[in-house]
Enzyme design. Structure first.
Site, PDB file in Angstrom:
ATOM      1  N   CYS A  35      44.106   9.781 -53.121  1.00  0.00           N
ATOM      2  CA  CYS A  35      43.500  10.281 -51.957  1.00  0.00           C
ATOM      3  C   CYS A  35      44.043   9.767 -50.634  1.00  0.00           C
ATOM      4  O   CYS A  35      44.040   8.568 -50.617  1.00  0.00           O
ATOM      5  CB  CYS A  35      41.783  10.060 -52.069  1.00  0.00           C
ATOM      6  SG  CYS A  35      41.147  10.507 -50.740  1.00  0.00           S
ATOM      7  N   CYS A  54      36.881  15.425 -52.384  1.00  0.00           N
ATOM      8  CA  CYS A  54      36.838  14.306 -52.795  1.00  0.00           C
ATOM      9  C   CYS A  54      37.093  14.239 -54.302  1.00  0.00           C
ATOM     10  O   CYS A  54      36.534  15.089 -54.975  1.00  0.00           O
ATOM     11  CB  CYS A  54      35.346  13.725 -52.550  1.00  0.00           C
ATOM     12  SG  CYS A  54      34.987  12.282 -53.328  1.00  0.00           S
ATOM     13  N   CYS A  79      22.716  -2.917 -61.846  1.00  0.00           N
ATOM     14  CA  CYS A  79      23.921  -2.291 -61.145  1.00  0.00           C
ATOM     15  C   CYS A  79      24.515  -3.301 -60.214  1.00  0.00           C
ATOM     16  O   CYS A  79      25.474  -2.929 -59.326  1.00  0.00           O
ATOM     17  CB  CYS A  79      23.432  -1.049 -60.311  1.00  0.00           C
ATOM     18  SG  CYS A  79      22.107  -1.433 -58.902  1.00  0.00           S
TER      19      CYS A  79
END
Length: 462
Positions: free
Chosen positions: A77, A167, A416
């Protein structure tokens, strides 16, 4: 011995990079000071200009890679260096998995004081692209038109228009919907919110998609300004893309960066979408938490079920249960499950999800876990298993203290954040709970984030 001259902003230095920080930047030492350089990788020598100096560390901006590691790759990207969403697109994927395993081990040792806990290699993805089932986009005005995309990190400046530059982490059908929504917003001449003047209507657009069902929800996050064409626009979105089954207006008057406000209005279709995960059906509302990588979520949840080691008659507490995903999975293998969750809409979804899956051995309670769990323990609750899946900040001390009071024989912890996981595991280990196995799972390829599932056994329990 000559005294070392301290670095200062503007200095250009050469630095040997020996590791990666927890947010993905390269780390080295210069004149005894830790230097963090985004874009630099371990085993590289780089030139950097110092941008910030603190008491115990400094930050630099990469100028040149003098000696390059074989793990360095070209980011796919072109916006990867600016948007902040993919901190590791310049690092080979297998090297990312190794780094994340090392990151977890380091946190357990450095923060938790845990040196001998088995940490398994991070489970990665066969195809680590287009995995996200949800996207938050900022709305901004450019040349008289609304653009939807990501802000450059720490700014209100758009770094990528998603309708023009897809994206690579987001489901491709979501990108198609983004393009359609942006076109319609402009045809209806909607004004975006200006962060300086605090004027304008549209702040954000959130889109989420059911992985198995393909159902799509579009959430238009706005100020409280009167909007006469909202339902007409919503109908056009549904007409343009038949997979969109829910269009919601969320009203957010908070001056900060919080994406969603407390009020939702259904403009077209349903107030939720549905998805299937681990053989179960789930209703997902706009504000409800749902893992963004469905393929890896099944890996994570099945590992949690394995670590739970249920025989069929246990009483299980699922703390921070969200919409009941893990609770529902466990309920098929346990005697009864109690789910605790602070978000009212999530509890409503959780109860509906239990009904959808014909699970009648689950009960959900709305409130903070740090209040509910101690109250239940004080009334005599003695579960056979506690599952923890807290937000990034980890568990409050009241939750850990309540677990210790129950003397529950087994705990499964889903996290997380390796740092808060290590902190909480250290506390539990100090009180007699041995972390038996840690399994990192790469839920977020090309980013610095990693999810873990751990099981702990109380000493002297069978």
């Amino acid at each position: 011995m000559a005294k070392l001259t301290p670095v200062k902003p503007g200095d250009i230095i050469e630095l040997d990079v020996h590791g990666l920080g927890h947010t993905g930047e390269g780390v080295g030492r210069y004149q005894g000071l830790a230097i963090f350089v985004p874009g630099a990788l371990p085993d590289e020598r780089v030139r950097a200009v110092i941008s910030q100096v603190k008491k115990s560390y400094a930050r630099g901006k990469l100028i040149e890679v003098v000696t390059r590691t074989t793990d360095r790759i070209l980011p796919r990207c072109p916006a990867a260096a600016d948007c902040g969403g993919c901190q590791l697109q310049h690092l080979d994927y297998q090297a990312q998995l190794t780094h994340k395993t090392t990151l977890v081990k380091s946190a357990l040792t450095r923060i938790g004081g845990l040196n001998d806990v088995p940490v398994r290699p991070t489970i990665g993805m066969e195809y680590p692209w287009h995995y996200r089932n949800k996207i938050h986009l900022h709305a901004t005005q450019s040349a008289g038109r609304i653009k939807l995309g990501f802000f450059a990190e720490g700014t209100h400046q758009l770094t990528a228009d998603i309708s023009e530059q897809s994206c690579l982490l987001v489901n491709q059908e979501i990108i198609e919907v983004v393009a359609a929504v942006e076109e319609l917003l402009n045809s209806f001449k909607i004004k975006s919110y200006d962060w300086e003047s605090k004027q304008g209507l549209l702040r954000h657009v959130m889109i989420r998609r059911g992985y198995a069902t393909g159902e799509i929800m579009v959430v238009l996050v706005t100020t409280a300004e009167n909007w006469l064409t909202e339902q007409e626009l919503a109908r056009e979105i549904v007409n343009r893309h038949p997979r969109v089954v829910s269009v919601i207006r969320n009203i957010n008057t908070n001056p900060g960066r919080l994406i969603l406000g407390p009020q939702n209005q259904v403009l077209a279709g349903k107030d939720s979408i549905t998805d299937r995960l681990c053989g179960l059906k789930f209703k997902i509302s706009a504000a409800s938490f749902y893992q963004v990588n469905p393929r890896q979520t099944e890996v994570l949840y099945n590992k949690a079920l394995e670590f739970a080691n249920l025989k069929g008659d246990e009483t299980v507490v699922d703390a921070y249960c969200g919409i009941g995903t893990i609770a529902s999975l466990l309920a098929r293998h346990a005697g009864s499950v109690i789910g605790l969750e602070i978000v009212p809409d999530a509890v409503t979804d959780a109860r509906e999800n239990a009904r959808l899956n014909n699970l009648f051995n689950i009960e959900f309670f709305n409130g903070s876990v740090e209040r509910l769990l101690p109250e239940m323990v004080a009334r005599g609750l003695r579960p056979d298993l506690v599952v923890l899946d807290p937000p990034r900040k980890g568990c409050e001390k009241e939750v850990l203290e309540a677990i210790l009071k129950t003397q529950v024989p087994r705990v499964v912890y889903v996290s997380c954040d390796p740092a808060t996981l290590a902190r909480d595991l250290g506390i539990l280990a100090g009180a007699g709970y041995e972390p038996a196995e840690v399994q990192p799972v790469d839920m977020f390829p090309w980013t610095c984030h990693v999810e873990c599932v751990v099981w702990l056994k109380r000493k002297h329990s069978p």
